[in-house]
Design an enzyme around this catalytic site. Structure first.
Site, mmCIF file in Angstrom:
data_model
loop_
_atom_site.group_PDB
_atom_site.id
_atom_site.type_symbol
_atom_site.label_atom_id
_atom_site.label_comp_id
_atom_site.label_asym_id
_atom_site.label_seq_id
_atom_site.Cartn_x
_atom_site.Cartn_y
_atom_site.Cartn_z
ATOM 1 N N ARG A 160 0.838 -1.194 0.000
ATOM 2 C CA ARG A 160 0.000 0.000 0.000
ATOM 3 C C ARG A 160 0.882 1.256 0.000
ATOM 4 O O ARG A 160 1.962 1.262 0.613
ATOM 5 C CB ARG A 160 -0.842 -0.030 1.276
ATOM 6 C CG ARG A 160 -1.813 1.106 1.470
ATOM 7 C CD ARG A 160 -3.034 0.939 0.644
ATOM 8 N NE ARG A 160 -4.136 1.790 1.067
ATOM 9 C CZ ARG A 160 -5.181 2.064 0.299
ATOM 10 N NH1 ARG A 160 -5.272 1.563 -0.928
ATOM 11 N NH2 ARG A 160 -6.168 2.819 0.741
ATOM 12 N N THR A 215 -9.527 0.584 -9.867
ATOM 13 C CA THR A 215 -8.618 -0.340 -9.203
ATOM 14 C C THR A 215 -8.680 -1.553 -10.090
ATOM 15 O O THR A 215 -9.570 -1.638 -10.927
ATOM 16 C CB THR A 215 -9.178 -0.658 -7.800
ATOM 17 O OG1 THR A 215 -9.211 0.537 -7.055
ATOM 18 C CG2 THR A 215 -8.376 -1.706 -7.060
ATOM 19 N N THR A 274 -4.032 -0.562 -7.180
ATOM 20 C CA THR A 274 -4.879 0.587 -7.512
ATOM 21 C C THR A 274 -4.117 1.898 -7.611
ATOM 22 O O THR A 274 -3.044 2.062 -7.018
ATOM 23 C CB THR A 274 -5.988 0.735 -6.427
ATOM 24 O OG1 THR A 274 -6.898 1.746 -6.829
ATOM 25 C CG2 THR A 274 -5.408 1.108 -5.073
ATOM 26 N N ASN A 304 -6.377 4.355 -7.031
ATOM 27 C CA ASN A 304 -7.589 4.902 -6.425
ATOM 28 C C ASN A 304 -8.531 5.373 -7.520
ATOM 29 O O ASN A 304 -9.219 4.565 -8.110
ATOM 30 C CB ASN A 304 -7.288 5.985 -5.394
ATOM 31 C CG ASN A 304 -8.503 6.204 -4.483
ATOM 32 O OD1 ASN A 304 -9.311 5.303 -4.327
ATOM 33 N ND2 ASN A 304 -8.631 7.381 -3.905
ATOM 34 N N GLU A 363 -4.194 8.141 -3.658
ATOM 35 C CA GLU A 363 -4.591 7.280 -2.531
ATOM 36 C C GLU A 363 -4.773 8.047 -1.231
ATOM 37 O O GLU A 363 -5.410 7.546 -0.298
ATOM 38 C CB GLU A 363 -3.543 6.176 -2.338
ATOM 39 C CG GLU A 363 -4.130 4.810 -2.044
ATOM 40 C CD GLU A 363 -4.814 4.203 -3.250
ATOM 41 O OE1 GLU A 363 -6.027 3.971 -3.166
ATOM 42 O OE2 GLU A 363 -4.155 3.981 -4.279
ATOM 43 N N ASP A 422 -8.054 8.121 0.600
ATOM 44 C CA ASP A 422 -8.551 7.020 1.437
ATOM 45 C C ASP A 422 -8.336 7.288 2.931
ATOM 46 O O ASP A 422 -8.869 6.572 3.779
ATOM 47 C CB ASP A 422 -7.896 5.687 1.048
ATOM 48 C CG ASP A 422 -8.645 4.998 -0.095
ATOM 49 O OD1 ASP A 422 -9.790 5.372 -0.372
ATOM 50 O OD2 ASP A 422 -8.073 4.075 -0.703
ATOM 51 N N SER A 432 -7.840 0.919 3.448
ATOM 52 C CA SER A 432 -8.306 0.393 2.164
ATOM 53 C C SER A 432 -9.507 -0.505 2.372
ATOM 54 O O SER A 432 -9.807 -0.923 3.498
ATOM 55 C CB SER A 432 -7.174 -0.406 1.534
ATOM 56 O OG SER A 432 -7.606 -1.043 0.352
ATOM 57 N N SER A 433 -10.181 -0.817 1.266
ATOM 58 C CA SER A 433 -11.227 -1.845 1.285
ATOM 59 C C SER A 433 -10.839 -3.039 0.425
ATOM 60 O O SER A 433 -11.614 -3.984 0.292
ATOM 61 C CB SER A 433 -12.539 -1.273 0.764
ATOM 62 O OG SER A 433 -12.955 -0.198 1.561
ATOM 63 N N GLY A 441 -13.756 0.262 -4.449
ATOM 64 C CA GLY A 441 -13.709 1.056 -3.222
ATOM 65 C C GLY A 441 -14.420 0.324 -2.095
ATOM 66 O O GLY A 441 -14.229 -0.877 -1.904
HETATM 67 O O1 DON Z 1 -8.031 0.974 -1.348
HETATM 68 C C1 DON Z 1 -9.205 1.188 -1.598
HETATM 69 O O2 DON Z 1 -10.127 0.688 -0.989
HETATM 70 C C2 DON Z 1 -9.555 2.087 -2.770
HETATM 71 N N1 DON Z 1 -8.500 3.039 -3.008
HETATM 72 C C3 DON Z 1 -9.838 1.237 -3.959
HETATM 73 C C4 DON Z 1 -10.251 2.042 -5.158
HETATM 74 C C5 DON Z 1 -11.129 1.306 -6.082
HETATM 75 O O3 DON Z 1 -11.468 0.172 -5.875
HETATM 76 C C6 DON Z 1 -11.606 2.041 -7.257
HETATM 77 N N2 DON Z 1 -12.574 1.258 -8.004
HETATM 78 N N3 DON Z 1 -13.672 1.458 -8.345
#
Ligand code: DON
Length: 528
Positions: free
Chosen positions: A63, A337, A355, A357, A376, A379, A408-409, A430
């Protein structure tokens, strides 16, 4: 394999034919996507890799981290209000990239091939070009509107048009330095100089930030569920904890789900009730474990989750304000992502989500290096209680601090049974990531759907706030009678602008089956 585009499939096929294993293939895919899937594939972002190698689970956290000069209130104005867009677009939105060190560490530890072999396909696509798809051009056009006049995005990606053979010579030179020198070819020397020079006077990342970045091996979150071992992402992701909470609470409520048809109004209601509780915990307890003690074991404890599940009201939505973080408050969350899943003939598996983001990240491209940089930093919780791009809120656990990793998710996940891999799954989205994975796992195992149907089926999402709101995806909008029935239960329906993109492999009786989400441009392939 199940991967997000055909070029990365070709790259992985080449690696398997050269004798590589799932880890070699996964690393080659990551670098290839940094070229051919520049909306999310990256070397200027970060992610998570869940691995199963020689019968053992591993997790690699690469990350992004906050720059050393980052401060808690860096996105607030004099009045303490969040400055709109500042954590999303432009230089100050960028976290220190983790992908290159992640790939370097994964390949060094578990790969079989030479490092140069796994870089070769990416270098070829950057130098000789690849043909741009309609979906990629659409992503470019949408993103370019947000970046116009704010970043140098169009200088590099103005010509990313359908049918064009798109070459990236600056990026090819960067990839060659990485190929020659390993992670050092990115974090020090000429590449680091170019990144730092781009940032000077605009952003916070310095050569010191780059030189000290390290991906971290962590214990994956693991849980027993339905006869399977679930191996998934620990903090700084909320995804694995959230996924396990969803799976276990649904199992606890088996009698309430009995006879309830999949994706019916009552089904949507019961899942939303569970999701309310998961997102209340997420906002309170989840953050970077190196900065904030996240009570992971307590959050996925059977007795705790049984108690939480028992609070679900099968008859009506429970009052949002009454749903608090479950462990008590004395203890101290348009986008892109991408995920891919790989298994090899030796039984190893890689589940990788990484990702930038937002689509094309911050819109900032490193001058003379062609590296798209992430956004990022969004987040993090810019201000307690203020929602980020995905509408999720956070607290101290996810406040900005130098060197800290934003919550993050992402939830790259592997399921095993009797020590053998049976499912490799993940998706972008996300805060929708782990609720999407949950729904697909549920479609496969609780509703016995064939893999392609389980992936294509409608998905929905609830996350505590906004109050009693069910989100649907553009791919399968919730409309007509179902919409009326859900509204009659007291919910509001809302569309979201993006779809998920599940890439899943299922191994049943030793035979692999794979599915790429029809929502995206992914492909599946079995290399003989
Ligand atoms: O880490 C995370 O949860 C987000 N930055 C992920 C971003 C993401 O999945 C974008 N997609 N639609």
């Amino acid at each position: 394999m199940a991967v997000p585009d055909r070029y990365s499939a070709d790259a992985a096929e080449q690696i398997f034919k050269e004798g590589g294993n799932a880890i070699d293939a996964a690393v080659a895919i990551a670098f290839a996507l940094a070229v051919t899937y520049p909306d999310a594939g990256n070397i200027g972002g970060g992610g998570f890799m869940t691995l199963y190698v020689d019968g053992k689970p591993y997790f690699l956290d690469y990350r992004e981290s906050a720059p050393l000069a980052a401060t808690r209130n860096m996105y607030l104005d004099d009045k303490g209000e969040v400055i709109k867009g500042m954590s999303l677009v432009g230089y100050r939105a960028v976290g220190v990239p983790g992908t290159v060190d992640g790939m370097w560490q994964a390949q060094r530890r578990f790969g079989k091939l030479k490092w140069k072999q796994v870089l070769a396909p990416a270098i070829h696509y950057a130098r000789d070009g690849f043909v741009v798809s309609a979906k990629l051009q659409k992503r470019r056009d949408d993103a370019a509107k947000d970046f116009a006049g704010k970043t140098n995005f169009d200088t590099y990606f103005g010509d990313l048009k359908e049918g064009v053979n798109f070459r990236q010579p600056d990026l090819a030179a960067v990839l060659e330095r990485i190929s020659d020198q390993g992670a050092k070819g990115f974090y020090t020397g000429k590449t680091a100089d170019l990144i730092a020079a781009s940032m000077r006077g605009h952003g916070l990342i310095t050569k010191a930030d780059l030189a000290q970045y390290k991906a971290v091996w962590r214990e994956p979150v693991q849980a027993q569920w339905n006869g399977y071992r679930v191996i998934t992402a620990p903090p700084p992701s909320s995804g694995g904890v959230g996924l396990v909470q969803l799976l276990k609470m649904k199992a606890d409520l088996a009698s309430d789900f009995k006879g309830v048809p999949l994706n019916s109004a009552q089904y949507v209601h019961l899942i939303a009730e569970i999701e309310k509780r998961v997102f209340a915990d997420r906002a309170q307890y989840l953050g970077d474990p190196d900065f904030y003690k996240v009570p992971v074991a307590q959050l996925i404890d059977d007795a705790y989750l049984a108690k939480r599940a028992a609070e679900v009201n099968p008859g009506a939505p429970s009052d949002t304000k009454s749903v608090l973080a479950g462990l008590g408050t004395s203890m101290p969350e348009k986008a892109e992502t991408t995920h891919y899943s790989v298994v090899d003939k030796w039984g190893n598996a890689v589940s990788n989500t990484y990702t930038l983001n937002g689509a094309f990240g911050s819109g900032v491209v490193v001058d003379r290096a062609g590296i798209v940089l992430n956004d990022e930093m969004d987040d993090f919780s810019s201000k307690p209680g203020t929602a980020n791009m995905f509408g999720v809120v956070g607290s101290d656990a996810n406040a900005i601090e130098p060197n800290k990793r934003p919550l993050s998710s992402m939830a790259p996940t592997i399921l095993t049974r009797d020590g053998k891999v049976v499912l490799v799954i993940g998706t972008p989205g996300g805060s929708r990531i782990f609720t999407s994975i949950f729904q697909v796992i549920n479609n496969i195992y609780d509703y016995d759907m064939p893999l392609p149907d389980a992936v294509a089926a409608m998905r929905f999402h609830h996350q505590l706030l906004p109050e009693n709101t069910i989100f649907w995806e553009p791919y399968k909008p919730i409309a007509g009678e179902l919409a009326q029935q859900i509204e009659a239960k007291g919910y509001k329906l809302e569309g979201q602008s993006f779809n998920g993109d599940i890439q899943v492999i299922r191994i049943d009786g030793g035979k692999p089956d794979a599915a790429a989400d029809p929502r995206g441009r992914g492909v599946t392939r079995v290399v003989q």
